[in-house]
Design an enzyme around this catalytic site. Structure first.
Site, PDB file in Angstrom:
ATOM      1  N   LYS A   1      -4.635   9.923   3.010  1.00 22.01           N
ATOM      2  CA  LYS A   1      -5.413   9.179   3.965  1.00 22.01           C
ATOM      3  C   LYS A   1      -6.394  10.037   4.714  1.00 22.01           C
ATOM      4  O   LYS A   1      -5.908  11.344   5.092  1.00 22.01           O
ATOM      5  CB  LYS A   1      -4.411   8.536   4.893  1.00 22.01           C
ATOM      6  CG  LYS A   1      -4.968   7.649   5.994  1.00 22.01           C
ATOM      7  CD  LYS A   1      -5.702   6.457   5.528  1.00 22.01           C
ATOM      8  CE  LYS A   1      -5.353   5.696   4.603  1.00 22.01           C
ATOM      9  NZ  LYS A   1      -6.149   4.711   3.750  1.00 22.01           N
TER      10      LYS A   1
ATOM     11  N   ARG B   1       0.935  -1.096  -0.029  1.00 21.46           N
ATOM     12  CA  ARG B   1      -0.072  -0.116   0.043  1.00 21.46           C
ATOM     13  C   ARG B   1       0.886   1.421   0.037  1.00 21.46           C
ATOM     14  O   ARG B   1       2.125   1.140   0.249  1.00 21.46           O
ATOM     15  CB  ARG B   1      -1.011  -0.039   0.939  1.00 21.46           C
ATOM     16  CG  ARG B   1      -0.661  -0.413   2.515  1.00 21.46           C
ATOM     17  CD  ARG B   1       0.414   0.183   3.426  1.00 21.46           C
ATOM     18  NE  ARG B   1       0.030   1.470   3.288  1.00 21.46           N
ATOM     19  CZ  ARG B   1       0.979   2.225   3.445  1.00 21.46           C
ATOM     20  NH1 ARG B   1       2.292   2.138   3.705  1.00 21.46           N
ATOM     21  NH2 ARG B   1       0.713   3.745   3.611  1.00 21.46           N
TER      22      ARG B   1
ATOM     23  N   ASP C   1      -1.838  10.789  -2.351  1.00 26.80           N
ATOM     24  CA  ASP C   1      -2.594   9.666  -3.271  1.00 26.80           C
ATOM     25  C   ASP C   1      -2.755  10.156  -4.596  1.00 26.80           C
ATOM     26  O   ASP C   1      -2.723   9.567  -5.457  1.00 26.80           O
ATOM     27  CB  ASP C   1      -3.730   8.579  -2.783  1.00 26.80           C
ATOM     28  CG  ASP C   1      -3.163   7.918  -1.545  1.00 26.80           C
ATOM     29  OD1 ASP C   1      -3.196   8.465  -0.456  1.00 26.80           O
ATOM     30  OD2 ASP C   1      -2.704   6.677  -1.556  1.00 26.80           O
TER      31      ASP C   1
ATOM     32  N   ARG D   1      -7.693  -0.687  -6.692  1.00 26.36           N
ATOM     33  CA  ARG D   1      -8.231   0.526  -5.552  1.00 26.36           C
ATOM     34  C   ARG D   1      -8.444   1.534  -6.513  1.00 26.36           C
ATOM     35  O   ARG D   1      -7.494   1.857  -7.571  1.00 26.36           O
ATOM     36  CB  ARG D   1      -7.058   0.638  -4.805  1.00 26.36           C
ATOM     37  CG  ARG D   1      -6.830  -0.413  -3.925  1.00 26.36           C
ATOM     38  CD  ARG D   1      -5.802  -0.080  -2.613  1.00 26.36           C
ATOM     39  NE  ARG D   1      -6.443   0.850  -1.688  1.00 26.36           N
ATOM     40  CZ  ARG D   1      -5.743   1.544  -0.478  1.00 26.36           C
ATOM     41  NH1 ARG D   1      -4.420   1.011  -0.321  1.00 26.36           N
ATOM     42  NH2 ARG D   1      -6.466   2.189   0.211  1.00 26.36           N
TER      43      ARG D   1
HETATM   44  O1  MRU Z   1      -4.738   3.021   2.234  1.00 27.09           O
HETATM   45  P1  MRU Z   1      -3.287   3.597   2.154  1.00 27.09           P
HETATM   46  O2  MRU Z   1      -2.151   2.814   3.364  1.00 27.09           O
HETATM   47  O3  MRU Z   1      -2.736   2.879   0.779  1.00 27.09           O
HETATM   48  O4  MRU Z   1      -3.046   5.027   2.085  1.00 27.09           O
HETATM   49  C1  MRU Z   1      -1.576   5.379   2.035  1.00 27.09           C
HETATM   50  C2  MRU Z   1      -1.617   6.823   2.100  1.00 27.09           C
HETATM   51  O5  MRU Z   1      -2.559   7.383   2.345  1.00 27.09           O
HETATM   52  C3  MRU Z   1      -0.184   7.556   1.900  1.00 27.09           C
HETATM   53  O6  MRU Z   1      -0.245   8.775   2.752  1.00 27.09           O
HETATM   54  C4  MRU Z   1      -0.139   7.929   0.291  1.00 27.09           C
HETATM   55  O7  MRU Z   1      -0.368   6.981  -0.361  1.00 27.09           O
HETATM   56  C5  MRU Z   1       1.120   8.482   0.228  1.00 27.09           C
HETATM   57  S1  MRU Z   1       2.354   7.395   0.173  1.00 27.09           S
HETATM   58  C6  MRU Z   1       3.734   8.071  -0.388  1.00 27.09           C
END
Ligand code: MRU
Length: 360
Positions: A255, A53, A244, A96
Site C-alpha cells: 500500500k 481486498r 501485494d 486490479r
Molecule cells: O488496496 P488494498 O486494500 O487491496 O491493498 C492491500 C495492501 O496493500 C495489503 O497490505 C497487501 O495486500 C498485503 S495483504 C495481506
C-alpha cells in the site's frame, strides 16, 4: 454490529447458491455485511471497488470466482469450454493490476484445465471446484505458519507499527502482517499496535484498527504522517507490513506509504518486516520497478470521505495505490516456508526450493 468478523472467514464459497461470499469491506467498521455474489460482473466490481481486498483475499476470491464462471459454461466440448474459461479468466484478471495473487490463483486454475484436457468437461469442473476450496483452505494454513515465524521475531510488550490492512480481512483467516499479532494475542502477549490510518482509503483506520480492537489488542490509530513521531518517541520495536507483490530481488510492493515507512524505520534503526506468502512472491518480476502500480480515481483523495470537496474542482490529483520498499530497507521477508534475509535473490530462490520439496 451483528457479527464478530474474527469468527467469520473473509472469503468463502456457498456451493448451494453458486456464490462467492465476502464480508463487504467498504461497509466496515460500521456494518458487518456479508455479500453473496453469483454474477461475474459483481465479482469483478467487488474486487475493483475493494469490497474484497488484500492480496491473499483477492486471490481466493478469484479462484472461487473463476470456478463459478466455469461451472456455468454450457458445453461438453473441451476447446469451446477452454475458450470460454480463458475469456472469463481474462475478465477477472483485469479487475486490479498489482496484487500478483490475482494472477497466481487464476493461472493455477487454468493449469488445472490444460493439464486435464483429456478429461470430460464435467470432470474438469469438479476439479476446479476442489482446487478453489484447496486454495482457500491453504490460505488459512499458510497465514498461520507465517504468524508462527513472525512471532519468533517479536516480544511480549513490543510496540508494532503496521500500514494498510494485512490482517484477517486481507486473507481468509489470521492475515499476513497481523498474523503474528493475532497468534501472540491468543497466547497472552501484550502488544501495543499502531495502525497508520492509510490514506486515501483508510484500510488502517477502518479495517486493521477494527479487527485488532475487536480482538482486544491494544490498538492506536495514527495518521500516516505521525509515524516518525511515534518512532522517535521509542514506541515502535518493529514494523510489520504485508505485500501485494514481492519482486525476485526482495523489493516489496505494498500500500502507498510503505516505502516512506521503510525509510523511516531504517533511520530510527527499527526492523522492517514484510510478511508475504509465496503466492505474493513473483520470481518473474525482477525488481520493484517492474511491478505495475495501480492508479485509482481522484475522488478517493478529494472527496470520498468528506462532507464537501477538500480540493479545488479540476485540480490535478496523483493517486497511486501502491509503492515498494527497496530491498535494502527490508530486514526480513517472512513466508510460510521460513524467513528470508538479504541477499533476497538467493534466499527467495531457497524458499521456492523448499516449497517444491514440501507442499502445504
Ligand atoms: O488496496 P488494498 O486494500 O487491496 O491493498 C492491500 C495492501 O496493500 C495489503 O497490505 C497487501 O495486500 C498485503 S495483504 C495481506
Amino acid at each position: 454490529m451483528s457479527e464478530n468478523i474474527m469468527n467469520l472467514e473473509t472469503v468463502t464459497m456457498d456451493e448451494e447458491a453458486g456464490a462467492l461470499v465476502i464480508i463487504d469491506q467498504t461497509k466496515l467498521p460500521d456494518t458487518v455485511e456479508l455479500l453473496s455474489l453469483t454474477r461475474q460482473a459483481d465479482i469483478w466490481d467487488a474486487i475493483y471497488l475493494l469490497r474484497v481486498r488484500g492480496a491473499p483475499a483477492i486471490g481466493v476470491a478469484a479462484a472461487i470466482g473463476i470456478y463459478l464462471a466455469a461451472k456455468d459454461i454450457e458445453t461438453d466440448d473441451y476447446e469451446s469450454f477452454y475458450a470460454q474459461f480463458k475469456a472469463a479468466k481474462d475478465y477477472l484478471a483485469s479487475a486490479r493490476p498489482t496484487a500478483v495473487n490475482l494472477f497466481w490463483a487464476l493461472d493455477r486454475m487454468e493449469k488445472l484445465v490444460t493439464d486435464n484436457a483429456d478429461k470430460s468437461v464435467a470432470e474438469i469442473k469438479t476439479l476446479l471446484r476442489d482446487e478453489a476450496v484447496k486454495i482457500k483452505e491453504e490460505d488459512i494454513r499458510v497465514c498461520r505458519a507465517m504468524g508462527e515465524y513472525g512471532l519468533t521475531l517479536i516480544h511480549d510488550g513490543d510496540g508494532i507499527l503496521t500500514h494498510c490492512n494485512a490482517g484477517q480481512l486481507a486473507a481468509v483467516k489470521y492475515g499476513t502482517a497481523l498474523a503474528p499479532i493475532h497468534l501472540g494475542h491468543e497466547r497472552g502477549y501484550k502488544f501495543k499496535v499502531f495502525t497508520d490510518e492509510t490514506r486515501p482509503l483508510l484500510q488502517g483506520a477502518r479495517l486493521s484498527a477494527f479487527e485488532l480492537h475487536s480482538s482486544g489488542v491494544d490498538t492506536t490509530v495514527i495518521c500516516d504522517n505521525m509515524a516518525s513521531q511515534v518512532m522517535k518517541n521509542g514506541w515502535v520495536q518493529a514494523v510489520f507490513v504485508g505485500s501485494d507483490r514481492v519482486a525476485a530481488n526482495g523489493d516489496a510492493c505494498n500500500k502507498i506509504g510503505t516505502s516512506a515507512l521503510a525509510i523511516l524505520a531504517k533511520f530510527y534503526g527499527i526492523p522492517f518486516y514484510v510478511v508475504a506468502p509465496t503466492s505474493s512472491i513473483d520470481m518473474n518480476t525482477p525488481s520493484g520497478k517492474d511491478i505495475p502500480i495501480e492508479e485509482r480515481p481522484a475522488e478517493e483523495v478529494t472527496q470520498m470521505w468528506y462532507k464537501q470537496r477538500m480540493a479545488p474542482e479540476g485540480v490535478k490529483v496523483y493517486n497511486p495505490a501502491f509503492d515498494f520498499a527497496d530491498n535494502e530497507l527490508v530486514t526480513a521477508i517472512i513466508t510460510e516456508y521460513g524467513i528470508a534475509r538479504a541477499p533476497y535473490n538467493e534466499s527467495l530462490k531457497e524458499i521456492f526450493e523448499r516449497k517444491r520439496e514440501e507442499s502445504f
